[in-house]
Every structure is written in C-alpha cells, then in structure tokens.
Design a protein around this motif. Structure first.
Motif, mmCIF file in Angstrom:
data_model
loop_
_atom_site.group_PDB
_atom_site.id
_atom_site.type_symbol
_atom_site.label_atom_id
_atom_site.label_comp_id
_atom_site.label_asym_id
_atom_site.label_seq_id
_atom_site.Cartn_x
_atom_site.Cartn_y
_atom_site.Cartn_z
ATOM 1 N N ASP A 71 0.805 -1.217 0.000
ATOM 2 C CA ASP A 71 0.000 0.000 0.000
ATOM 3 C C ASP A 71 0.842 1.274 0.000
ATOM 4 O OD1 ASP A 71 -2.394 -1.403 0.073
ATOM 5 O OD2 ASP A 71 -2.386 -1.510 2.262
ATOM 6 N N GLY A 72 2.136 1.166 0.315
ATOM 7 C CA GLY A 72 2.872 2.391 0.558
ATOM 8 C C GLY A 72 4.167 2.589 -0.190
ATOM 9 N N ILE A 73 4.524 1.680 -1.091
ATOM 10 C CA ILE A 73 5.791 1.819 -1.806
ATOM 11 C C ILE A 73 5.508 1.942 -3.293
ATOM 12 C CG2 ILE A 73 8.029 0.781 -2.321
ATOM 13 C CD1 ILE A 73 7.730 -0.766 0.340
ATOM 14 N N GLU A 74 5.976 3.039 -3.882
ATOM 15 C CA GLU A 74 5.820 3.259 -5.314
ATOM 16 C C GLU A 74 7.199 3.326 -5.956
ATOM 17 O OE1 GLU A 74 3.729 6.280 -8.536
ATOM 18 O OE2 GLU A 74 3.892 6.896 -6.445
ATOM 19 N N VAL A 75 7.381 2.565 -7.025
ATOM 20 C CA VAL A 75 8.614 2.583 -7.796
ATOM 21 C C VAL A 75 8.263 3.133 -9.172
ATOM 22 C CG1 VAL A 75 10.523 1.227 -8.729
ATOM 23 C CG2 VAL A 75 9.486 0.571 -6.543
ATOM 24 N N LYS A 76 8.878 4.271 -9.506
ATOM 25 C CA LYS A 76 8.536 4.976 -10.740
ATOM 26 C C LYS A 76 9.754 5.052 -11.658
ATOM 27 C CE LYS A 76 6.302 9.235 -12.274
ATOM 28 N NZ LYS A 76 5.639 10.467 -11.827
ATOM 29 N N VAL A 77 9.537 4.824 -12.956
ATOM 30 C CA VAL A 77 10.603 4.962 -13.945
ATOM 31 C C VAL A 77 10.753 6.454 -14.244
ATOM 32 C CG1 VAL A 77 11.403 4.367 -16.257
ATOM 33 C CG2 VAL A 77 10.091 2.689 -14.927
ATOM 34 N N ILE A 78 11.906 7.000 -13.900
ATOM 35 C CA ILE A 78 12.175 8.423 -14.085
ATOM 36 C C ILE A 78 12.746 8.688 -15.485
ATOM 37 C CG2 ILE A 78 13.460 10.418 -13.212
ATOM 38 C CD1 ILE A 78 11.279 9.308 -11.301
ATOM 39 N N SER A 79 13.733 7.877 -15.865
ATOM 40 C CA SER A 79 14.325 8.055 -17.196
ATOM 41 C C SER A 79 15.026 6.777 -17.628
ATOM 42 C CB SER A 79 15.316 9.222 -17.200
ATOM 43 O OG SER A 79 16.445 8.930 -16.403
ATOM 44 N N ILE A 80 15.235 6.680 -18.924
ATOM 45 C CA ILE A 80 15.972 5.560 -19.511
ATOM 46 C C ILE A 80 17.005 6.168 -20.453
ATOM 47 C CG2 ILE A 80 15.857 3.467 -20.906
ATOM 48 C CD1 ILE A 80 12.867 3.278 -20.080
ATOM 49 N N ASP A 81 18.281 5.809 -20.244
ATOM 50 C CA ASP A 81 19.361 6.327 -21.074
ATOM 51 C C ASP A 81 20.256 5.160 -21.457
ATOM 52 O OD1 ASP A 81 21.162 7.934 -22.406
ATOM 53 O OD2 ASP A 81 22.090 8.731 -20.585
ATOM 54 N N LEU A 106 15.331 5.052 -11.433
ATOM 55 C CA LEU A 106 14.091 4.777 -10.718
ATOM 56 C C LEU A 106 13.935 5.739 -9.553
ATOM 57 C CD1 LEU A 106 14.419 0.894 -10.434
ATOM 58 C CD2 LEU A 106 13.095 2.170 -12.122
ATOM 59 N N GLY A 107 12.711 6.127 -9.300
ATOM 60 C CA GLY A 107 12.372 6.888 -8.108
ATOM 61 C C GLY A 107 11.566 5.991 -7.190
ATOM 62 N N ILE A 108 11.892 6.009 -5.906
ATOM 63 C CA ILE A 108 11.209 5.134 -4.944
ATOM 64 C C ILE A 108 10.628 5.991 -3.839
ATOM 65 C CG2 ILE A 108 11.464 3.216 -3.331
ATOM 66 C CD1 ILE A 108 13.934 2.395 -5.080
ATOM 67 N N GLU A 109 9.322 5.891 -3.663
ATOM 68 C CA GLU A 109 8.651 6.552 -2.548
ATOM 69 C C GLU A 109 8.206 5.473 -1.581
ATOM 70 O OE1 GLU A 109 5.687 9.482 -3.273
ATOM 71 O OE2 GLU A 109 6.654 10.169 -5.111
ATOM 72 N N ALA A 110 8.697 5.589 -0.344
ATOM 73 C CA ALA A 110 8.374 4.600 0.678
ATOM 74 C C ALA A 110 8.268 5.309 2.027
ATOM 75 C CB ALA A 110 9.465 3.523 0.734
ATOM 76 N N PRO A 111 7.512 4.740 2.947
ATOM 77 C CA PRO A 111 7.452 5.314 4.291
ATOM 78 C C PRO A 111 8.856 5.384 4.908
ATOM 79 C CG PRO A 111 5.774 3.619 4.018
ATOM 80 C CD PRO A 111 6.662 3.555 2.817
ATOM 81 N N ARG A 112 9.075 6.358 5.763
ATOM 82 C CA ARG A 112 10.404 6.571 6.357
ATOM 83 C C ARG A 112 10.914 5.355 7.128
ATOM 84 N NH1 ARG A 112 12.977 11.083 5.903
ATOM 85 N NH2 ARG A 112 11.947 13.056 5.514
ATOM 86 N N HIS A 113 10.033 4.569 7.700
ATOM 87 C CA HIS A 113 10.480 3.429 8.506
ATOM 88 C C HIS A 113 10.956 2.255 7.657
ATOM 89 C CE1 HIS A 113 6.276 2.281 7.752
ATOM 90 N NE2 HIS A 113 6.688 1.032 7.937
#
Length: 72
Positions: free
Chosen positions: A16-26, A32-39
């Motif tokens: 429910d709380g971790i998103e992995v996003k493709v930022i760029s491809i070179d 990759l960008g990773i948004e996750a709870p601080r813990h």
C-alpha cells in the motif's frame, strides 16, 4: 520473479505504501524513483549486502573477547 514492462513516467506499487517509478531511460541505464514510508529502509543491493556482512562480522565475537569483557 514478477517481470513488468514500464515506460518513463509509469510506476508500480508494492503493497500500500511503496511506489517505484521509472524516471528516465538512457541506453542501458534506468533511473528509478522510490517513494516509501520513512520506517522502510531502501538500499542498492550491493549496499544492502555490505551492511549484512558488517552486521554478521560484528556478531562474530570470540570467547576470549567475551572473557575480557567479563573482567570490566
């Protein structure tokens, strides 16, 4: 292993709380960008392995050292 295809700007959710996003491809590099709870700790695999090895080494205590500590 789940294998997914994503384009730049698309993402996947882990739980429910971790998103992995493709930022760029070179070329052969993907950013990759990773948004996750601080813990939740997020590390590159090689850093994760190094931390595990350091923790394991820290637990490798000899009997002689234990006896020295008892004298304090």
């Amino acid at each position: 292993m789940l294998v997914l295809t994503r384009k730049v700007g698309e993402s996947i959710m882990i739980g429910d709380g971790i998103e992995v996003k493709v930022i760029s491809i070179d070329g052969d590099q993907v950013k990759l960008g990773i948004e996750a709870p601080r813990h939740i700790k997020v590390h590159r695999h090689e850093i994760f392995k190094a931390i595990q090895e350091e923790n394991k080494a820290a637990l490798d205590v000899t009997e002689q050292l234990i006896n020295q500590l008892k004298n304090f």
